[in-house]
Design a protein around this motif. Sequence first.
Motif, PDB file in Angstrom:
ATOM      1  N   ASN A  55      30.246  32.909  48.300  1.00 15.66           N
ATOM      2  CA  ASN A  55      31.617  33.148  48.763  1.00 15.66           C
ATOM      3  C   ASN A  55      32.152  34.414  48.105  1.00 15.66           C
ATOM      4  OD1 ASN A  55      34.345  33.090  49.383  1.00 15.66           O
ATOM      5  ND2 ASN A  55      34.478  30.855  49.215  1.00 15.66           N
ATOM      6  N   ILE A  56      32.509  35.401  48.919  1.00 19.15           N
ATOM      7  CA  ILE A  56      32.969  36.687  48.408  1.00 19.15           C
ATOM      8  C   ILE A  56      34.272  36.570  47.623  1.00 19.15           C
ATOM      9  CG2 ILE A  56      34.310  37.486  50.392  1.00 19.15           C
ATOM     10  CD1 ILE A  56      31.736  39.594  48.538  1.00 19.15           C
ATOM     11  N   LYS A  57      35.049  35.518  47.849  1.00 20.28           N
ATOM     12  CA  LYS A  57      36.307  35.320  47.121  1.00 20.28           C
ATOM     13  C   LYS A  57      36.066  35.022  45.641  1.00 20.28           C
ATOM     14  CE  LYS A  57      38.848  33.628  51.105  1.00 20.28           C
ATOM     15  NZ  LYS A  57      39.528  32.479  51.717  1.00 20.28           N
ATOM     16  N   LEU A  58      34.848  34.608  45.292  1.00 21.91           N
ATOM     17  CA  LEU A  58      34.533  34.303  43.898  1.00 21.91           C
ATOM     18  C   LEU A  58      33.854  35.464  43.172  1.00 21.91           C
ATOM     19  CD1 LEU A  58      33.246  30.647  44.336  1.00 21.91           C
ATOM     20  CD2 LEU A  58      35.493  31.414  43.622  1.00 21.91           C
ATOM     21  N   ASP A  59      33.809  36.643  43.801  1.00 29.48           N
ATOM     22  CA  ASP A  59      33.184  37.809  43.176  1.00 29.48           C
ATOM     23  C   ASP A  59      33.980  38.242  41.952  1.00 29.48           C
ATOM     24  OD1 ASP A  59      31.193  39.739  42.983  1.00 29.48           O
ATOM     25  OD2 ASP A  59      32.378  41.225  44.060  1.00 29.48           O
ATOM     26  N   ASN A  60      33.279  38.585  40.889  1.00 32.02           N
ATOM     27  CA  ASN A  60      33.845  39.025  39.607  1.00 32.02           C
ATOM     28  C   ASN A  60      34.695  37.963  38.916  1.00 32.02           C
ATOM     29  OD1 ASN A  60      32.637  41.566  39.615  1.00 32.02           O
ATOM     30  ND2 ASN A  60      34.239  42.374  40.931  1.00 32.02           N
ATOM     31  N   LEU A  61      34.456  36.706  39.215  1.00 29.93           N
ATOM     32  CA  LEU A  61      35.144  35.605  38.542  1.00 29.93           C
ATOM     33  C   LEU A  61      34.530  35.420  37.156  1.00 29.93           C
ATOM     34  CD1 LEU A  61      37.224  33.284  38.932  1.00 29.93           C
ATOM     35  CD2 LEU A  61      35.297  31.856  39.585  1.00 29.93           C
ATOM     36  N   LYS A  62      35.356  35.344  36.145  1.00 29.69           N
ATOM     37  CA  LYS A  62      34.868  35.205  34.770  1.00 29.69           C
ATOM     38  C   LYS A  62      34.883  33.743  34.350  1.00 29.69           C
ATOM     39  CE  LYS A  62      35.704  39.761  33.104  1.00 29.69           C
ATOM     40  NZ  LYS A  62      34.473  40.328  33.496  1.00 29.69           N
ATOM     41  N   LEU A  63      33.728  33.262  33.864  1.00 30.35           N
ATOM     42  CA  LEU A  63      33.591  31.916  33.325  1.00 30.35           C
ATOM     43  C   LEU A  63      33.404  32.028  31.820  1.00 30.35           C
ATOM     44  CD1 LEU A  63      30.964  30.388  35.787  1.00 30.35           C
ATOM     45  CD2 LEU A  63      33.433  30.294  35.964  1.00 30.35           C
ATOM     46  N   LEU A  90      34.793  26.958  46.089  1.00 36.43           N
ATOM     47  CA  LEU A  90      36.178  26.736  46.511  1.00 36.43           C
ATOM     48  C   LEU A  90      36.245  25.493  47.378  1.00 36.43           C
ATOM     49  CD1 LEU A  90      37.392  30.323  47.454  1.00 36.43           C
ATOM     50  CD2 LEU A  90      38.112  28.949  45.509  1.00 36.43           C
ATOM     51  N   LYS A  91      37.223  24.637  47.096  1.00 38.87           N
ATOM     52  CA  LYS A  91      37.451  23.461  47.932  1.00 38.87           C
ATOM     53  C   LYS A  91      38.179  23.891  49.206  1.00 38.87           C
ATOM     54  CE  LYS A  91      37.819  20.009  44.286  1.00 38.87           C
ATOM     55  NZ  LYS A  91      38.679  18.958  43.728  1.00 38.87           N
ATOM     56  N   ALA A  92      38.316  22.963  50.158  1.00 43.87           N
ATOM     57  CA  ALA A  92      38.993  23.253  51.424  1.00 43.87           C
ATOM     58  C   ALA A  92      40.460  23.641  51.209  1.00 43.87           C
ATOM     59  CB  ALA A  92      38.899  22.045  52.352  1.00 43.87           C
ATOM     60  N   ASN A  93      41.071  23.123  50.140  1.00 42.02           N
ATOM     61  CA  ASN A  93      42.477  23.447  49.871  1.00 42.02           C
ATOM     62  C   ASN A  93      42.641  24.762  49.097  1.00 42.02           C
ATOM     63  OD1 ASN A  93      41.631  22.727  47.329  1.00 42.02           O
ATOM     64  ND2 ASN A  93      43.028  20.993  47.096  1.00 42.02           N
ATOM     65  N   GLY A  94      41.535  25.472  48.821  1.00 42.15           N
ATOM     66  CA  GLY A  94      41.596  26.766  48.150  1.00 42.15           C
ATOM     67  C   GLY A  94      41.498  26.711  46.644  1.00 42.15           C
ATOM     68  N   LYS A  95      41.377  25.509  46.070  1.00 39.96           N
ATOM     69  CA  LYS A  95      41.264  25.387  44.621  1.00 39.96           C
ATOM     70  C   LYS A  95      39.810  25.539  44.193  1.00 39.96           C
ATOM     71  CE  LYS A  95      45.292  22.529  43.822  1.00 39.96           C
ATOM     72  NZ  LYS A  95      45.812  21.348  43.161  1.00 39.96           N
ATOM     73  N   THR A 106      42.133  26.755  33.906  1.00 41.46           N
ATOM     74  CA  THR A 106      41.569  25.418  34.058  1.00 41.46           C
ATOM     75  C   THR A 106      40.283  25.290  33.248  1.00 41.46           C
ATOM     76  OG1 THR A 106      42.422  25.393  36.317  1.00 41.46           O
ATOM     77  CG2 THR A 106      40.826  23.707  35.750  1.00 41.46           C
ATOM     78  N   THR A 107      40.123  24.148  32.587  1.00 40.37           N
ATOM     79  CA  THR A 107      38.906  23.878  31.821  1.00 40.37           C
ATOM     80  C   THR A 107      38.219  22.648  32.389  1.00 40.37           C
ATOM     81  OG1 THR A 107      39.939  24.791  29.831  1.00 40.37           O
ATOM     82  CG2 THR A 107      37.984  23.427  29.520  1.00 40.37           C
ATOM     83  N   PHE A 108      36.927  22.797  32.687  1.00 39.28           N
ATOM     84  CA  PHE A 108      36.107  21.696  33.173  1.00 39.28           C
ATOM     85  C   PHE A 108      35.212  21.245  32.020  1.00 39.28           C
ATOM     86  CE2 PHE A 108      37.178  24.342  36.768  1.00 39.28           C
ATOM     87  CZ  PHE A 108      37.576  23.424  37.717  1.00 39.28           C
ATOM     88  N   SER A 109      35.228  19.950  31.693  1.00 35.39           N
ATOM     89  CA  SER A 109      34.491  19.425  30.540  1.00 35.39           C
ATOM     90  C   SER A 109      33.397  18.470  30.988  1.00 35.39           C
ATOM     91  CB  SER A 109      35.441  18.691  29.593  1.00 35.39           C
ATOM     92  OG  SER A 109      36.423  19.573  29.123  1.00 35.39           O
TER      93      SER A 109
END
Length: 121
Positions: free
Chosen positions: A28-36, A101-106, A81-84
């Motif tokens: 998904n191009i919307k997640l490009d350059n996302l920092k984890l 990305l979920k259907a609601n954009g989150k 947001t933190t995922f554990s």
Amino acid sequence: MKKLLILLIVLCTFGCKKYVVSFEQPTNIKLDNLKLEILLDKKKVQEISLKATKGMPGYEIAELPVSDAGKHLLQVKVNDTTFSYDIKYPEERYILVTAYLKANGKLHIGILKQQYNFRLR
């Protein structure tokens, strides 16, 4: 020399306790350059920048250290947001982390844990 080489292989196999974590690069191009931000037991270990691909997803592999107890808290922090996730060594030695990305954009970070290595193509 042959005995020394065999001893070195055995020591590396049994002496090096590490979690192998594969981070899937999104399609998904919307997640490009996302920092984890990767935290192990609430300590920052590494930072990964996702690079979106057009075809098959790519993978970035990281090795995280293991304590003697073998139980750890793996956290992936994205934006605010933190995922554990609780992980146990050696039952869950190989970990695959996926951002989507979920259907609601989150944004959601999924995780797959197993004892044996993944076959990533």
